[in-house]
Design a protein around this motif. Structure first.
Motif, PDB file in Angstrom:
ATOM      1  N   ILE A   1     -13.463  15.513  -9.662  1.00  7.79           N
ATOM      2  CA  ILE A   1     -14.305  14.567  -8.914  1.00  7.79           C
ATOM      3  C   ILE A   1     -15.323  15.321  -8.074  1.00  7.79           C
ATOM      4  O   ILE A   1     -16.497  14.946  -8.013  1.00  7.79           O
ATOM      5  CB  ILE A   1     -13.423  13.645  -8.047  1.00  7.79           C
ATOM      6  N   LEU A   2     -14.877  16.407  -7.462  1.00  7.08           N
ATOM      7  CA  LEU A   2     -15.793  17.216  -6.654  1.00  7.08           C
ATOM      8  C   LEU A   2     -16.900  17.818  -7.515  1.00  7.08           C
ATOM      9  O   LEU A   2     -18.074  17.820  -7.127  1.00  7.08           O
ATOM     10  CB  LEU A   2     -15.014  18.323  -5.943  1.00  7.08           C
TER      11      LEU A   2
ATOM     12  N   MET B   1      -7.037  17.242 -10.309  1.00 11.40           N
ATOM     13  CA  MET B   1      -7.864  16.077 -10.558  1.00 11.40           C
ATOM     14  C   MET B   1      -8.946  15.945  -9.483  1.00 11.40           C
ATOM     15  O   MET B   1     -10.025  15.445  -9.756  1.00 11.40           O
ATOM     16  CB  MET B   1      -6.983  14.837 -10.594  1.00 11.40           C
ATOM     17  N   ASP B   2      -8.629  16.431  -8.288  1.00 15.93           N
ATOM     18  CA  ASP B   2      -9.605  16.334  -7.209  1.00 15.93           C
ATOM     19  C   ASP B   2     -10.807  17.232  -7.460  1.00 15.93           C
ATOM     20  O   ASP B   2     -11.928  16.889  -7.095  1.00 15.93           O
ATOM     21  CB  ASP B   2      -8.966  16.708  -5.882  1.00 15.93           C
ATOM     22  N   ILE B   3     -10.557  18.372  -8.090  1.00 20.81           N
ATOM     23  CA  ILE B   3     -11.670  19.291  -8.349  1.00 20.81           C
ATOM     24  C   ILE B   3     -12.644  18.698  -9.357  1.00 20.81           C
ATOM     25  O   ILE B   3     -13.852  18.941  -9.280  1.00 20.81           O
ATOM     26  CB  ILE B   3     -11.133  20.675  -8.823  1.00 20.81           C
TER      27      ILE B   3
END
Length: 55
Positions: free
Chosen positions: A5-6, A1-3
């Motif tokens: 946003i990135l 999920m962080d990727i």
């Protein structure tokens, strides 16, 4: 999920950079001349040879 946003943030950042570059070129007058590129191909200039050198 962080990727995800990135990737969204980096795409917004790149879009902003390209928008700024477009606005800089727009206000510097790069898109002001619409007629010359269309007419330039029709002008028969015999002073230049096929290699592009001027006689």
């Amino acid at each position: 999920m962080d990727i995800l946003i990135l990737m969204i943030l980096s795409s917004i950042f790149l879009g902003g950079i390209f928008l700024i570059l477009f606005l800089i070129s727009l206000y510097s007058g790069q898109f002001d001349d619409y007629e010359t590129p269309r007419v330039r191909i029709l002008i028969d200039d015999d002073s230049y040879t096929c290699s592009g050198k001027k006689n």
